[in-house]
Design an enzyme around this catalytic site. Structure first.
Site, PDB file in Angstrom:
ATOM      1  CD  GLU A  79      -2.506  -1.032   2.774  1.00  0.00           C
ATOM      2  OE1 GLU A  79      -3.275  -1.951   3.037  1.00  0.00           O
ATOM      3  OE2 GLU A  79      -2.302  -0.072   3.540  1.00  0.00           O
TER       4      GLU A  79
ATOM      5  CB  CYS B 201       3.466  -2.565  16.512  1.00  0.00           C
ATOM      6  SG  CYS B 201       5.225  -2.223  16.278  1.00  0.00           S
TER       7      CYS B 201
ATOM      8  CG  ASN C  84      -8.530   5.211  11.358  1.00  0.00           C
ATOM      9  OD1 ASN C  84      -9.686   4.867  11.611  1.00  0.00           O
ATOM     10  ND2 ASN C  84      -8.087   5.420  10.131  1.00  0.00           N
TER      11      ASN C  84
ATOM     12  CG  LEU D 206       8.465   7.046  22.290  1.00  0.00           C
ATOM     13  CD1 LEU D 206       9.819   6.373  22.453  1.00  0.00           C
ATOM     14  CD2 LEU D 206       8.528   8.478  22.840  1.00  0.00           C
ATOM     15  CG  HIS D 207       3.738   4.285  18.905  1.00  0.00           C
ATOM     16  ND1 HIS D 207       3.219   5.401  18.317  1.00  0.00           N
ATOM     17  CD2 HIS D 207       4.342   3.580  17.908  1.00  0.00           C
ATOM     18  CE1 HIS D 207       3.466   5.363  17.012  1.00  0.00           C
ATOM     19  NE2 HIS D 207       4.156   4.282  16.734  1.00  0.00           N
TER      20      HIS D 207
ATOM     21  CB  CYS E  96       0.200   1.442   8.105  1.00  0.00           C
ATOM     22  SG  CYS E  96       1.284   0.074   8.116  1.00  0.00           S
TER      23      CYS E  96
ATOM     24  CB  CYS F 161       0.543  -1.920  13.417  1.00  0.00           C
ATOM     25  SG  CYS F 161       1.073  -1.904  11.709  1.00  0.00           S
TER      26      CYS F 161
ATOM     27  CB  CYS G 279       5.889  -5.101   9.326  1.00  0.00           C
ATOM     28  SG  CYS G 279       7.051  -4.401  10.532  1.00  0.00           S
TER      29      CYS G 279
ATOM     30  CB  CYS H  71       2.294   7.429   3.611  1.00  0.00           C
ATOM     31  SG  CYS H  71       2.720   6.233   4.861  1.00  0.00           S
TER      32      CYS H  71
ATOM     33  N   GLY I 101       5.917  -1.982   6.898  1.00  0.00           N
ATOM     34  CA  GLY I 101       7.297  -2.377   7.179  1.00  0.00           C
ATOM     35  C   GLY I 101       8.058  -1.333   7.966  1.00  0.00           C
TER      36      GLY I 101
ATOM     37  CB  SER J 219       8.603   6.733  10.436  1.00  0.00           C
ATOM     38  OG  SER J 219       8.049   6.362  11.661  1.00  0.00           O
TER      39      SER J 219
HETATM   40  S1  SF4 Z   1       3.864  -0.082  13.354  1.00  0.00           S
HETATM   41 FE1  SF4 Z   1       5.491  -0.186  11.793  1.00  0.00          FE
HETATM   42  S2  SF4 Z   1       7.060  -1.482  12.770  1.00  0.00           S
HETATM   43 FE2  SF4 Z   1       5.174  -1.814  13.940  1.00  0.00          FE
HETATM   44  S3  SF4 Z   1       4.226  -3.626  12.969  1.00  0.00           S
HETATM   45 FE3  SF4 Z   1       3.358  -1.797  11.974  1.00  0.00          FE
HETATM   46  S4  SF4 Z   1       4.620  -1.475  10.159  1.00  0.00           S
HETATM   47 FE4  SF4 Z   1       5.758  -2.829  11.539  1.00  0.00          FE
END
Ligand code: SF4
Length: 351
Positions: free
Chosen positions: A93, A117, A297, A221-222, A340, A120, A113, A106, A166, A198
């Site tokens: 994407e 996380c 989101n 960071l999150h 993403c 995500c 990936c 983007c 990724g 990033s």
């Molecule tokens: S936030 Fe970034 S590093 Fe984390 S799983 Fe998603 S794509 Fe991968």
């Protein structure tokens, strides 16, 4: 087996070597490179300042491999998302985000990936493979062509962010090659100040990116503490614990007036409380830092909820009150699954 080279996978230096290997003078590479990147040429026949004999020789030994557009989704707020298909059938994407007077793209850097996380969609897919330089930059070629055909609706492409699928620093060799072509004045010609990479923070990748100096750095960071980061992004947090990450970032070579951007996705009740804001101030205060706050989101089945608007404002206020620059990123393209990995996940579940 097809041994032809995809010319989009070659930096200018690679292309010079390749063209020499075909028995032609290296300066021809500069002409071909400009056709590929500046004019977005996909057909050797269009390279009119190059002899027919040389064009035929090129076509025998190479090809120009753009991705195919599998799906285009346009949001009511002007966000455009492409699902692209590569030669091996893999889907990736990329998103065009409308901003004041320009467009930001983007980009993805990996198919899937490995970092998993917890908030995500891409992270839930796992890693299929890294993308090559040509595949990474193919996203920009597709976007530029789309913008040229929709110039009344879409502003010129000015900024690039690597915040798609990724972690770019897990694919740092191809990333640096992509950045080289992206910033080359005979290539895509972007200013390195307008490109942001990033990452969750990958030790080796940070060193390589810092040395090349071809992009700005953003860190996903999150969470303001190691404990919470381990909960939200366990792999990243365990691979490079927060105190070590901050020590590495303190040594990161920043140019005058540059700062590291810290991305912080606000998850309701998880990391959006006033105490988290205060912990963030403690972590980043005194460092060359700015914070991008992103309201989560949620995608279908996600384990987190979007933050409450009042909590977002309260969080931002605490950062500003303590002198930490914070910008709230508006969530765009909600109606087209723009976060993403969401469009790909939706496409797979529907097909
Ligand atoms: S936030 Fe970034 S590093 Fe984390 S799983 Fe998603 S794509 Fe991968």
């Amino acid at each position: 087996m097809d041994t032809k080279k995809n010319l989009l996978d070659l930096t200018l230096d690679d292309l010079r070597e390749f063209i020499r290997s075909l028995g032609e003078p290296a300066y021809r590479a500069d002409q071909v490179f400009q056709w590929l990147w500046q004019k977005g040429c996909r057909d050797f026949a269009e390279m009119t300042n190059i002899s027919k004999a040389f064009r035929e020789k090129l076509a025998e030994a190479s090809f120009i491999g753009w991705p195919d557009i599998e799906k285009t989704a346009v949001s009511s707020d002007g966000t455009v998302k492409f699902l692209l298909r590569y030669a091996d059938g893999e889907l990736v994407e990329t998103v065009l985000i409308p901003e004041e007077g320009h467009t930001t793209q983007c980009l993805s850097s990996q198919v899937g990936c490995p970092m998993a996380c917890t908030f995500c969609s891409t992270g839930q897919m796992g890693l299929t493979r890294n993308m090559t330089m040509g595949e990474i930059l193919g996203q920009v070629l597709v976007a530029r062509e789309y913008i040229a055909a929709h110039e009344d609706d879409v502003a010129p492409l000015r900024n690039i962010v690597f915040m798609g699928m990724g972690d770019p620093l897990l694919n740092v060799t191809e990333m640096v090659r992509a950045l080289t072509t992206m910033t080359h004045d005979k290539g895509l010609g972007f200013s390195s100040r307008r490109i942001t990479v990033s990452s969750v923070g990958i030790l080796k990748g940070l060193e390589v990116l810092g040395d090349c100096g071809l992009a700005q750095l953003a860190i996903s960071l999150h969470a303001p503490t190691q404990e919470l980061r381990e909960q939200l992004m366990p792999k990243a947090a365990r691979q490079l614990p927060l105190d070590q990450l901050m020590a590495v970032l303190d040594r990161y070579p920043l140019k005058p007036r540059e700062r590291v951007t810290y991305e912080y996705i606000l998850l309701r009740g998880v990391n959006d409380r006033p105490e988290h804001a205060r912990q963030l101030v403690k972590l980043l205060g005194g460092r060359k830092a700015k914070v991008n706050l992103i309201a989560y989101n949620p995608s279908p089945g996600a384990p987190y909820k979007a933050p409450h608007p009042d909590d977002i404002l309260a969080f931002e206020k605490i950062l500003w009150a303590k002198g930490l620059t914070a910008i709230l990123r508006k969530s765009k393209g909600q109606d087209i699954a723009a976060a993403c990995g969401q469009l790909k996940a939706k496409h797979i579940s529907e097909s």
